[in-house]
Every structure is written in structure tokens, then in C-alpha cells.
Design a protein around this motif. Structure first.
Motif, short mmCIF file in Angstrom:
data_model
loop_
_atom_site.label_atom_id
_atom_site.label_comp_id
_atom_site.label_asym_id
_atom_site.label_seq_id
_atom_site.Cartn_x
_atom_site.Cartn_y
_atom_site.Cartn_z
N CYS A 52 0.94 -1.22 0.01
CA CYS A 52 0.10 0.00 -0.03
C CYS A 52 0.87 1.18 -0.10
O CYS A 52 2.09 1.31 0.40
N TRP A 53 0.22 2.40 -0.47
CA TRP A 53 1.26 3.59 -0.73
C TRP A 53 1.67 4.01 0.98
O TRP A 53 2.56 4.64 0.96
N ARG A 54 0.80 3.70 1.80
CA ARG A 54 1.04 3.89 3.23
C ARG A 54 1.67 2.80 4.01
O ARG A 54 1.11 1.76 4.30
N HIS A 55 3.27 3.09 4.17
CA HIS A 55 3.78 1.90 4.95
C HIS A 55 3.01 1.25 6.08
O HIS A 55 3.09 0.11 6.35
N GLY A 56 2.75 2.22 6.87
CA GLY A 56 2.05 1.76 8.15
C GLY A 56 0.80 1.05 7.97
O GLY A 56 0.36 0.49 8.89
N GLY A 57 0.18 1.04 6.83
CA GLY A 57 -1.15 0.57 6.56
C GLY A 57 -2.37 1.45 7.17
O GLY A 57 -2.06 2.61 7.73
N HIS A 58 -3.67 0.92 6.57
CA HIS A 58 -4.76 1.87 7.01
C HIS A 58 -5.50 1.36 8.00
O HIS A 58 -6.65 1.70 8.44
N GLY A 59 -5.19 -0.10 8.59
CA GLY A 59 -6.29 -0.52 9.46
C GLY A 59 -7.45 -1.06 8.60
O GLY A 59 -7.56 -1.25 7.44
N ALA A 60 -8.40 -1.29 9.23
CA ALA A 60 -9.63 -2.05 8.63
C ALA A 60 -10.39 -1.09 7.95
O ALA A 60 -10.75 0.22 8.41
N GLN A 61 -10.72 -1.21 6.49
CA GLN A 61 -11.35 -0.24 5.60
C GLN A 61 -12.65 -0.92 5.19
O GLN A 61 -12.42 -1.61 4.45
N ASN A 62 -13.64 0.11 5.27
CA ASN A 62 -14.72 -0.22 4.20
C ASN A 62 -14.52 0.58 2.90
O ASN A 62 -13.36 1.37 2.74
N MET A 63 -15.48 0.49 2.23
CA MET A 63 -15.33 1.14 0.78
C MET A 63 -15.11 2.52 0.81
O MET A 63 -14.22 3.29 0.09
N HIS A 64 -15.86 3.31 1.64
CA HIS A 64 -15.96 4.66 1.57
C HIS A 64 -14.56 5.19 2.23
O HIS A 64 -13.80 6.11 1.46
N ASP A 65 -13.92 4.49 3.22
CA ASP A 65 -12.77 4.77 3.67
C ASP A 65 -11.57 4.56 2.69
O ASP A 65 -10.54 5.42 2.60
N ALA A 66 -11.76 3.54 2.00
CA ALA A 66 -10.70 3.15 1.02
C ALA A 66 -10.41 3.92 -0.19
O ALA A 66 -9.39 4.22 -0.60
N ILE A 67 -11.83 4.80 -0.49
CA ILE A 67 -11.77 5.73 -1.64
C ILE A 67 -10.95 7.00 -0.89
O ILE A 67 -9.96 7.70 -1.57
N LYS A 68 -11.44 7.37 0.26
CA LYS A 68 -10.99 8.63 1.10
C LYS A 68 -9.49 8.49 1.06
O LYS A 68 -8.79 9.50 1.07
N ASN A 69 -9.11 7.21 1.77
CA ASN A 69 -7.62 7.17 1.96
C ASN A 69 -6.55 6.61 0.85
O ASN A 69 -5.55 6.52 0.83
N SER A 70 -7.65 6.40 -0.10
CA SER A 70 -6.89 5.71 -1.44
C SER A 70 -6.08 4.48 -1.00
O SER A 70 -5.05 4.38 -1.51
N CYS A 71 -6.81 3.68 -0.25
CA CYS A 71 -6.06 2.42 0.34
C CYS A 71 -5.75 1.41 -0.99
O CYS A 71 -6.83 0.85 -1.46
N ASP A 72 -4.67 1.05 -1.25
CA ASP A 72 -4.32 0.12 -2.32
C ASP A 72 -4.74 -1.20 -2.03
O ASP A 72 -5.53 -1.88 -2.73
N VAL A 73 -4.34 -1.87 -0.59
CA VAL A 73 -4.76 -3.10 -0.43
C VAL A 73 -6.11 -3.36 -0.63
O VAL A 73 -6.37 -4.52 -0.95
N TYR A 74 -7.40 -2.46 -0.16
CA TYR A 74 -8.63 -2.72 -0.21
C TYR A 74 -8.86 -3.23 -1.58
O TYR A 74 -9.53 -3.92 -2.04
N PHE A 75 -8.45 -2.30 -2.71
CA PHE A 75 -8.72 -2.42 -4.07
C PHE A 75 -8.03 -3.41 -4.79
O PHE A 75 -8.72 -4.34 -5.63
N TYR A 76 -6.92 -3.91 -4.28
CA TYR A 76 -6.14 -5.11 -4.88
C TYR A 76 -7.02 -6.37 -4.71
O TYR A 76 -7.52 -6.98 -5.51
N GLN A 77 -7.74 -6.35 -3.31
CA GLN A 77 -8.43 -7.77 -3.09
C GLN A 77 -9.59 -7.68 -3.76
O GLN A 77 -10.36 -8.70 -4.06
N VAL A 78 -10.33 -6.48 -3.76
CA VAL A 78 -11.79 -6.36 -4.28
C VAL A 78 -11.71 -6.51 -5.89
O VAL A 78 -12.47 -7.30 -6.35
N ALA A 79 -10.48 -6.12 -6.53
CA ALA A 79 -10.50 -6.32 -7.97
C ALA A 79 -10.21 -7.92 -8.14
O ALA A 79 -10.79 -8.36 -9.11
#
Lengths: 659, 384
Positions: free
Chosen positions: A369-396
Motif C-alpha cells: 500500500c502507498w502507506r507503509h504503516g497501513g490503513h487498518g480495517a477499511q470499508n469502501m468509503h474509507d478506502a476511497i477517502k484514504n486511497s487504500c491500495d490493499v482494499y482495491f487489490y483484494q476487491v479487484a
């Protein structure tokens, strides 16, 4: 012994013979003169009309007059391309005067160096007799009058006033409008509009790029003619103004662009390379389409020197390429709305939380993920807001590429829009079918392909226009808007971009994704909160950042691209729309090899251009009572205009660049 | 002055009597023609006496005075000088052959230091004088057909060949035709004339294809098909026909001929001045000018028939034949009936040499008229 009688008869015989013969001579002369008279009667009485016609066609000539080229104006009528008077110097090859000698003489009055003289001599060899060759354009008044005073000594030289194309806004519109140039031999055709004689006129210019090329025939107008009396050498003796056929100016082409927005967009690009596209979210009109760095189209009208052309063509930031249409880039995180919509459509529950620890092991490698420390548990809204890569890796990965491709195409990826000018490159929208048919060396879609697809990398590329269309469609929230660049031609309105079917997404899903974009720009923890504050009261902007890598990060310890050379730096992107309550304008910004994050390099520029667009809109202006001045970008974000309930304190230092 | 006064030997030698015997109607016709020429030159120069109309009138004035002066010379002077003038002309032609000036590929001029002139012009009068002198001395029988005829044949052939070699085909042709005209007028047998005409007609194609220079052949061929090369050699003929035809019946008006004023018409003030006239004054003007030419020719022929001496008759008729040939050849050329050969329209066209030749010729004719009762005896009793 000669007898007188014989002598006299002999004399009489000679006289008689002479008289008979002199009658004959008289008869011969009379017959000859009568024959001449008969011939005259034939020519002057019977065939007079025919010869009168021939005489008139000798005496009078129609000289073609190029029509004034049509104007190109912006949506408010501001002139983007017009014509200005031009003193030019023409030399005609008349078979009597040596053009080389003439050029040497002319070099005393106007700057004509050896190299230019040689070039002109080659042109003289190509042109047929009696067709004038333009030796110099844009003479000063002094040069013009100096030549004109000496005109009687140089019958093959004319100094006259023509028109030359001028682009008052120089580079800002260079890619969209293109430019005009001299007619090449390749332009001439046997039939059709390009076979007309006016193309050989030295003052005629043909559209070479963009709108000038695409609407060339509309802009040309109707050729006029001057009726002139000429002498046997083709020199004009007199102009018969009654016989003139006036030239009809070309049609005006009205664009949807806005000169202020366009100029500001080019300004904010600074030295960077990239594109900015602004689109009306309700009508589909393009208000801005800028590619940077740009070039001065006026130079092309005059004719570029080889050195100038090489400088433009060889510069690595490629000023001649229209990056808004012809440059395709991985959309990076700006693609995450598409992934999200696809996931929602595929039935994935947006409230399901996926844990991000800064990386994810899959397929034998770690997807970071772009953030080394990670974002923690993310739902879709948070994942867009934080641009969490790990969330979208797995959804895709979970839904596979074809769902994503469907959503991408619905949002405008992978297609060229009919905006009237050519040059769009469609980019790539990956899918299993696509990979099977298009990637010969590896036709199988691997799960790893889906993983990067989810964050807008890999088999997905887009141009600036497509990103703007995507954003406008999301902002509009219902219609599958098409962009429109040409508003009207010659007063005839072009089809608008909003008579289109609706998007194949449910309203609920669209609202959900839009809420994510609003959070990116307005939630204090959003990736572009600081850079998205418009400072226009309750007029707020929603957006999404993106950083697209151009090199593999495998085995690279430091992702920071500030230290690598320009061509390897990340692309920075930002897409946005505003106002969030009644979306009006959508914008996409691509900074090619910006090397920073999407929020840092692209978002402030988007904000600035968006402000110009909003402030020109009377409805928006009415909403803003007192727009506050915008502080410097590098400063801390403003607080006064922050949404209700926002905390005045700045967010903690960025842990890294959001992507 | 009456005829009777002229028939009295003492009376007719008085200068005043001679002066009144000049054909003044004829002289006025000449003035009208030269004046018409000047009028057209004034027009094509853009209503200016310069550079053609003024000098043309000045030269004509000089030549007119010369003509009157020559008319007063006793015809026996002409008779006596006939062979010397011919001989001098032949010598000058030989001189041109060796030391002549070459201009535009043709050696036609002799440079005399203060002026240059064409000896071929001398020959135009010289051949008439010499042949008239020759036929004066032989009988009608011999003139019809005899071995004597070798002499006039050689007299014609020598200058014609020399001039043709310069090359000046137009003048050579003119000298040949003038000579032939005198021989025919003297009473040559019709059999010989018929044979000569037939062999000439047969020889023309061969001449055209093998003897002529390239430019001469081009002229002849473009004459046959002028449209084949409208901007090259055919241009002259085509533009001349356009000028003529577009004049119509009344013409375009003085100074309004676009073909001549705008230089579409080549040589508008010299060889093609008749086309200029035709364009601006139309058929009406042309017919009047042709009538004037006809009047001049018939008055001159009448003068020839009045002469009592065979020399006078032949000399006057020979000069008239030359003049007639000039008019007919130039007219045919301008109207597209003959190739462009560079023969001017006498008196109308600008050009000093031809005017001088023509007016010296008319001086001879008037001298014949003034001295029409004078006895000319061959050899004895000659003036010199």
C-alpha cells in the motif's frame, strides 16, 4: 538594214505586249486587293463576335482573391484565431527576368540571406510560370514602401497586402486549434475542394492540425476574383471594380472552450508536462483542454526553421504532442471509483472491512500500500477517502477484470469521443477477452493482472479527456455525458453532449462513490483535503488523487521519485468536480512525471483552474458573497472556508505521498 | 499646262513644266497613307508623337521631297545609271557576304560608320532598272523566247541568291518576284511562264523541308497550323487575327484597341500596323486604306502605260509590281493568309529603309511620267 515599218511594228508589238501584260498586272493587283478585302470582311464582319470574345479574354483576367479565413472564437465570442494584414513581397517568374537576379536586387531592401535565396530558387523551379512566389511575409511599412517605389524598375515584383493568420493566445490553444501553413504538393488533389486553383495562391493557407484542419473547408470561405485588365506580359494595367466577384469570408467556428480558463490552465502548468481538461458536468461542453508544454502556433504560420522545429520535436517533454488527447497514462488511483462502482455492481458489500497492514502477500510477492504503516480495517468509503491500495487489490481480485472493464467503458475509458477534431488515442481497457486477443506473448489473464488493475495500473491507460469525462459522468450522476468541443459552425449549433442514455449504475451506488470523492477533498483525513479547499464559501470541491508509477518498485527500497531522472518519475493525477451539491464542472489534471503525489502536484493546479471556472459562472458567483483570497499553496490550508464543523487545526504531517 | 506643251521638246525641259507634270493626286494619296501610318503610331504609343509617329512623318517628309527631286531627273539619267546602280548593288551584296554586320543570326547590314544599311534594298530598285534597261534593247521576239533570256535570268538569280544566303528570305523572294514581274511584263512566252509556275509549285515543299533555316521552316509550318503553338510562333498570327476580327465593322475606336495598346499584338507599329488599324477603325477604315493602295497602284500603272519609252514603261511597272507585292504579302500575312515573313506594309509601317526604297521607286515612276515623251535610245544619245 532595218526597215522603218518593221521597226515601228516591232516597237508597237513591244508596246502592245506591255499593255496587255500591264493590264494583267493591274488585274492581279486588283484581284489581290479584293481578296484581302474579302478576307477582312470574313474576319471583321462574319467572325467578329468570336474574335471579340478572344480579344476580351486577352484583355481581361480574373485574379483569384483568397477569402478571409473564418474566425475561431471561444464560448463567449473571444477571438482565438483571426487574420491580420500582412505586407508581402511576391516575385513572379515571367520568363523574361531571371529570378536569381531579382532576389539579389531585393536583398538590398529586405533581409534575404544566401540560404533563403537558395530555398526560394528551389521554389521557383517548382512553380509554373506566371504564378507568384512569396519571397517575404510581414514586411515593415518602410520595406513595403521602399519596394513599391522601385516597382516600375522591377516588373516581376509586387509588394501587396494580404492576410495572415494570427492566434492572439499563442500557445494556450495550439493543440486544440492547430495552425495553418502553406499548401504542399501533397495537399493538392485531382478532384474535390483541394483541386481548386486558389490553393496555388501564395496567400492561401491550409489547416494543418486540430480545428484548423478538421474544419478547414468551413473556415476557407468562398474564393473571390478581381477583374483586371492585363497586358501581354500579364501585368495588371487597371482594375475593373465593377467586374469583381467579392470573396465570402469563411464561417466562424465557435468552440466551447473558455479563454480565461484555458489561459490560466496553461499558466498553472508552469514548466511541467501534462494536460488539464475541464468539462461542464451538465452539458458536456469542454471549457478547457490544455496540453503543456505548448508552442506558439503563430510560428508555424510563418514557417518554422529546421532548427526551431528540431528544438520542439527533440525536447523530451514533447510540446508537439497533445497530452490531453494523444497522451495515454495509467490512471492510477483516480481509477478507484471505477473499481468501486464495478464492485458495487458485482454485489460486493461496501461495508465489508478489509484490513490493510501496509502490504498484502499474494502470488508469491508483497503488494504494497502507498502507506507503509497501513490503513487498518477499511470499508469502501474509507478506502476511497484514504486511497487504500490493499482494499482495491483484494476487491479487484475477487470480482475479476471483466466487471471492472464494463464499468470503465461505461465511464468513458477506452473510447474516442466525437469532438470534431482528430487525434484521440483510446488507451487500453483490460479484460480477459482483450488480453486474449491483443497480448500475443501472454494471452492468459493472471490473477495478478487483476490486482494491479484495481488500482489503475497495468492493463489500463487513459488520456486526460477520458479522465475528465469519467469525472463528469460521476459528478452528473445519471447521464453518460459526451464531451463537446465545437459549439457551432457558421451559426449552426452542433449536437450537444447531454442527449445521451443514462449510466448503467444504480443511483445509490453512484452516490456512494461520490461520497467517497467528497471525503477525499473535504474530510480532514482525506488524501487531498488541504489542496482541495477552494476558498469559495459553501462551494466545495470533490476529488480523487492518483499517482501512477512508470517503473517497477520491485526491489526498490525508496519509492520516493524525487531523486530519479524526469522520465522515470511517477505521473501525478487529480480528478475533481465542484460544487459538491450541484456539480457543475469536472476537471482532470495529469502531471506527467511530476514525481510528487497526486495531491501535491496535481490537486493545487486543479483547484486553481476550478476556481477560475467557478468564478466565471454567474450562478456560482451569486452563491459566494465574499470570496476570500487563496493563500499560497505551500502554506497551511485555510480555515475560514472549511466546511461546517471542520477543525481549524492542520492535519498531522503527511506520512507519505497519497496515491 | 497642256499635253501639247509637254510634247514640245523645248517647253518640256523647263523645270516649272516638269514640276506641274508630277501626278499630284498620286502624291496626295501617298501622303494620306503615310499620315494614316503616323496616326496609328500615335495611338499605339499611348497618344504620343514619340517614339514612332513623329519620326515617321519626318522621314516621310524627307522622302517625299526626295521623290519630287528624283522625278525631275531626266529619265535618260535613270536609263544611263541602270546598270551602274545594279552593279553597285551587286558589289555591296558581295561586300555584305564578306564584311557584313551580323545581327540576330542574319548578315544583312553594311556598317558605314555613321549609319548601317541593307544593300538588298538598293537591289529592289536596281533589279527593276537593270531589267528595264535590258529589255529596252531587245526585240519583242527575243523577249518572248530566245537565248537572250539567260541574261535576265542571271541578273535576277545573282542578287536573289546572295540575299537568300544572308539569310533574308522575304527580301530575296521580293526581288525574285519583282524581277519575274518585269520579265513577264516585257512579254515572256506563256509556255515559259507556265513551266516556271509549275516547277516553282513543285519546288516549294522541297525548299521548305530541306533548304530553309529552322526558324524559317517553323514560321511556314505554324502558318499552316497556327493553333498548334499559340504561345510560340503561332502567337503572332493568332493575335493579329484577333486584333482584326475584334475590330468589327466600325472598329473599337481610336486609341481603344486592346490588342495593340496592351501589346498582345506583336510588332504593332511595324509589320502588323495594318492589324492595329483594323482593330481601331474596323472594316470601314481597312477598306478605305485598301482603296487608297489600289488607287496608288492604278495611278502608277497608268503612268507606266503612258510612257513612250520601253524603258520607262518597264521601270514604272516594275516599281509598281514591287509595291503591289509589298501590300499583298503584308496584307496576307497580317490576315493569316501567308507565313510571317517580315515584309512591312509600305508607307504605313514604321521603318526608314523600306520607306526610302519605296519613295525612290516612286521618284523613278514620276520621272517616267514627267518625261513620258522623252526619247530614250539605247546606247547612242544617252545623257551620259
Amino acid at each position: 538594214m532595218s526597215e522603218p515599218s518593221i521597226f515601228f511594228s516591232e516597237v508597237n508589238e513591244r508596246q502592245g505586249a506591255f499593255h496587255r501584260r500591264s493590264f494583267l498586272l493591274g488585274g492581279f493587283a486588283g484581284a489581290g486587293l479584293l481578296a484581302l478585302g474579302g478576307r477582312l470582311a470574313h474576319l471583321q464582319l462574319l467572325e467578329a463576335q468570336r474574335y471579340q470574345k478572344l480579344s476580351a479574354s486577352n484583355q481581361f483576367n480574373f485574379r483569384l482573391v483568397p477569402p478571409p479565413r473564418g474566425l475561431i472564437v471561444d464560448r463567449n465570442g473571444a477571438v482565438l484565431a483571426t487574420n491580420r494584414p500582412n505586407f508581402r513581397l511576391l516575385v513572379v517568374k515571367d520568363g523574361e527576368h531571371e529570378p536569381g537576379e531579382t532576389l539579389k536586387t531585393l536583398a538590398h531592401f529586405v533581409p534575404l540571406d544566401e540560404a533563403r535565396q537558395e530555398r526560394l530558387m528551389r521554389e521557383f523551379e517548382r512553380t509554373p510560370n506566371r504564378t507568384p512566389v512569396s519571397v517575404m511575409e510581414d514586411m515593415t511599412w518602410e520595406q513595403f514602401s521602399a519596394i513599391n517605389v522601385r516597382a516600375p524598375e522591377m516588373p516581376n515584383v509586387t509588394a501587396d497586402m494580404g492576410e495572415v493568420r494570427v492566434y492572439p493566445h499563442g500557445g494556450a490553444f495550439a493543440h486544440v486549434i492547430g495552425y495553418v501553413a502553406k499548401v504542399n504538393r501533397e495537399d493538392l488533389t485531382e478532384t474535390g475542394p483541394n483541386s481548386e486553383a486558389i490553393l496555388l495562391h501564395p496567400g492561401f493557407r491550409i489547416g494543418r492540425q486540430g480545428v484548423e484542419k478538421a474544419f478547414d473547408l468551413d473556415l476557407r470561405g468562398r474564393t473571390g476574383a478581381r477583374k483586371v485588365e492585363v497586358d501581354a506580359r500579364g501585368r495588371e494595367i487597371r482594375n475593373d471594380t465593377d467586374g469583381d466577384i467579392p470573396a465570402a469570408p469563411g464561417k466562424t467556428v465557435e468552440l466551447t472552450l473558455d479563454v480565461d480558463i484555458q489561459n490560466r490552465a496553461l499558466e498553472v502548468m508552469g514548466d511541467e508536462s501534462g494536460a488539464i481538461v475541464v468539462m461542464d458536468c451538465r452539458s458536456g461542453d469542454l471549457l478547457c483542454m490544455v496540453s503543456a508544454p505548448s508552442f506558439d502556433a503563430n510560428r508555424f504560420v510563418r514557417g518554422l526553421s529546421t532548427a526551431e522545429y528540431r528544438a520542439l520535436a527533440d525536447y523530451e517533454r514533447r510540446p508537439l504532442l497533445d497530452k490531453a488527447m494523444s497522451g495515454t497514462y495509467p490512471p492510477g488511483s483516480t481509477f478507484k471509483m471505477t473499481t468501486a462502482l464495478a464492485a458495487l455492481a458485482a454485489g460486493i458489500n461496501p461495508e465489508e472491512r478489509i484490513h490493510c497492514s501496509g502490504g498484502w502477500r499474494f502470488g508469491g510477492r508483497t503488494w504494497r500500500c502507498w502507506r507503509h504503516g497501513g490503513h487498518g480495517a477499511q470499508n469502501m468509503h474509507d478506502a476511497i477517502k484514504n486511497s487504500c491500495d490493499v482494499y482495491f487489490y483484494q476487491v479487484a481480485l475477487r470480482m475479476g477484470p471483466d466487471h471492472i472493464a464494463r464499468a470503465a467503458k461505461a465511464l468513458g475509458f477506452g473510447q474516442a469521443f466525437d469532438i470534431g477534431i482528430p487525434g484521440q488515442r483510446t488507451g487500453v481497457v483490460g479484460s480477459t477477452d482483450w488480453k486474449r486477443t491483443q497480448v500475443k506473448r501472454d494471452p492468459t489473464w493472471h490473477p495478478g493482472d487483476s490486482v494491479s488493475y484495481g488500482i489503475g495500473q497495468g492493463y489500463i491507460t487513459a488520456n486526460g479527456l477520458q479522465l475528465a469525462v469519467m469525472t463528469a459522468r460521476l459528478a452528473n450522476g445519471r447521464k453518460q455525458l459526451n464531451p463537446r468541443l465545437v459549439k457551432s459552425v457558421g451559426g449552426v449549433e452542433m449536437p450537444p453532449g447531454d442527449e445521451v442514455p443514462n449510466l448503467p449504475f444504480s443511483q445509490e451506488h453512484l452516490d456512494y462513490v461520490r461520497a467517497g470523492m467528497i471525503a477525499v477533498a473535504n474530510d480532514r483525513s482525506g488524501t487531498a483535503f488541504r489542496q482541495s479547499q477552494l476558498g469559495l464559501g459553501d462551494v466545495l470541491m470533490a476529488g480523487k488523487t492518483g499517482t501512477a508509477q512508470v517503473r517497477s518498485y520491485d526491489g526498490v527500497a525508496n519509492r520516493d521519485s524525487r531523486s530519479v531522472r524526469w522520465g522515470l518519475k511517477d505521473h501525478n493525477l487529480y480528478v475533481a468536480f465542484a460544487p459538491i451539491d450541484q456539480p457543475r464542472y469536472a476537471i482532470s489534471v495529469i502531471i506527467q512525471h511530476g514525481g510528487l503525489g497526486g495531491a501535491t502536484a496535481a490537486a493545487p493546479r486543479a483547484r486553481e483552474v476550478m476556481r477560475v471556472a467557478l468564478l466565471k459562472d454567474p450562478e456560482i458567483r451569486a452563491r459566494i458573497v465574499q470570496p476570500m483570497p487563496l493563500p499560497d499553496v505551500t502554506d497551511l490550508p485555510p480555515v475560514g472556508e472549511a466546511p461546517e464543523g471542520a477543525v481549524a487545526a492542520p492535519p498531522p504531517l503527511d506520512p507519505g505521498e497519497p496515491t | 499646262m497642256t499635253m501639247s506643251a509637254l510634247s514640245r521638246p523645248g517647253e518640256r525641259d523647263r523645270l516649272v513644266v516638269k514640276f506641274t507634270q508630277i501626278d499630284w493626286t498620286f502624291a496626295i494619296a501617298l501622303c494620306l497613307l503615310a499620315g494614316t501610318g503616323a496616326l496609328m503610331m500615335f495611338s499605339v504609343a499611348g497618344s504620343s508623337w514619340e517614339p514612332w509617329a513623329g519620326p515617321h512623318l519626318f522621314r516621310f517628309g524627307f522622302c517625299f521631297v526626295l521623290m519630287i527631286a528624283l522625278a525631275l531627273f531626266d529619265v535618260r539619267v535613270w536609263f544611263a545609271l541602270a546598270y551602274p546602280i545594279y552593279g553597285l548593288g551587286l558589289l555591296l551584296l558581295l561586300a555584305v557576304e564578306f564584311v557584313g554586320d551580323t545581327r540576330m543570326g542574319a548578315t544583312r547590314w553594311l556598317d558605314l560608320g555613321f549609319m548601317s544599311f541593307q544593300p538588298s534594298e538598293v537591289m529592289k530598285v536596281g533589279i527593276v532598272l537593270a531589267l528595264a534597261r535590258f529589255y529596252h534593247g531587245i526585240s519583242a521576239e527575243d523577249a518572248r523566247l530566245s537565248w537572250w533570256l539567260i541574261i535576265p535570268a542571271l541578273m535576277i538569280a545573282a542578287p536573289v541568291l546572295l540575299v537568300a544566303h544572308q539569310p533574308d528570305l522575304g527580301t530575296a523572294m521580293l526581288i525574285a518576284l519583282t524581277g519575274a514581274a518585269v520579265v513577264v511584263l516585257a512579254g515572256l512566252s506563256w509556255k515559259i511562264i507556265g513551266a516556271a509556275v509549275i516547277s516553282f509549285v513543285a519546288a516549294v515543299p522541297i525548299m521548305v523541308m530541306f533548304v530553309l533555316h529552322e526558324y524559317q521552316r517553323a514560321r511556314v509550318l505554324t502558318f499552316l497550323d497556327p493553333e498548334s503553338d499559340p504561345s510560340g510562333s503561332g502567337y503572332h498570327i493568332l493575335q493579329s487575327k484577333i486584333a482584326l476580327g475584334s475590330g468589327g465593322f466600325f472598329g473599337k475606336g481610336y486609341g481603344l484597341g486592346s490588342q495593340s495598346q496592351l501589346n498582345f499584338l506583336p510588332e504593332k507599329h511595324t509589320d502588323f500596323i495594318f492589324a492595329t488599324l483594323a482593330e481601331e477603325f474596323g472594316f470601314l477604315g481597312c477598306a478605305l486604306v485598301l482603296a487608297l493602295f489600289a488607287a496608288v497602284i492604278f495611278m502608277a500603272l497608268r503612268t507606266a502605260s503612258l510612257a513612250h519609252s520601253h524603258f520607262g514603261r518597264l521601270a514604272a511597272a516594275g516599281v509598281t509590281a514591287t509595291f503591289t507585292l509589298y501590300v499583298l504579302i503584308n496584307g496576307a500575312m497580317v490576315m493569316g493568309l501567308a507565313p510571317v515573313v517580315g515584309v512591312p506594309m509600305p508607307l504605313l509601317s514604321y521603318g526608314g529603309t523600306v520607306m526610302l526604297t519605296v519613295m525612290i521607286g516612286w521618284g523613278l515612276v514620276q520621272s517616267v511620267r514627267v518625261h513620258r515623251y522623252t526619247e530614250v535610245t539605247s546606247g547612242k544619245g544617252a545623257f551620259v
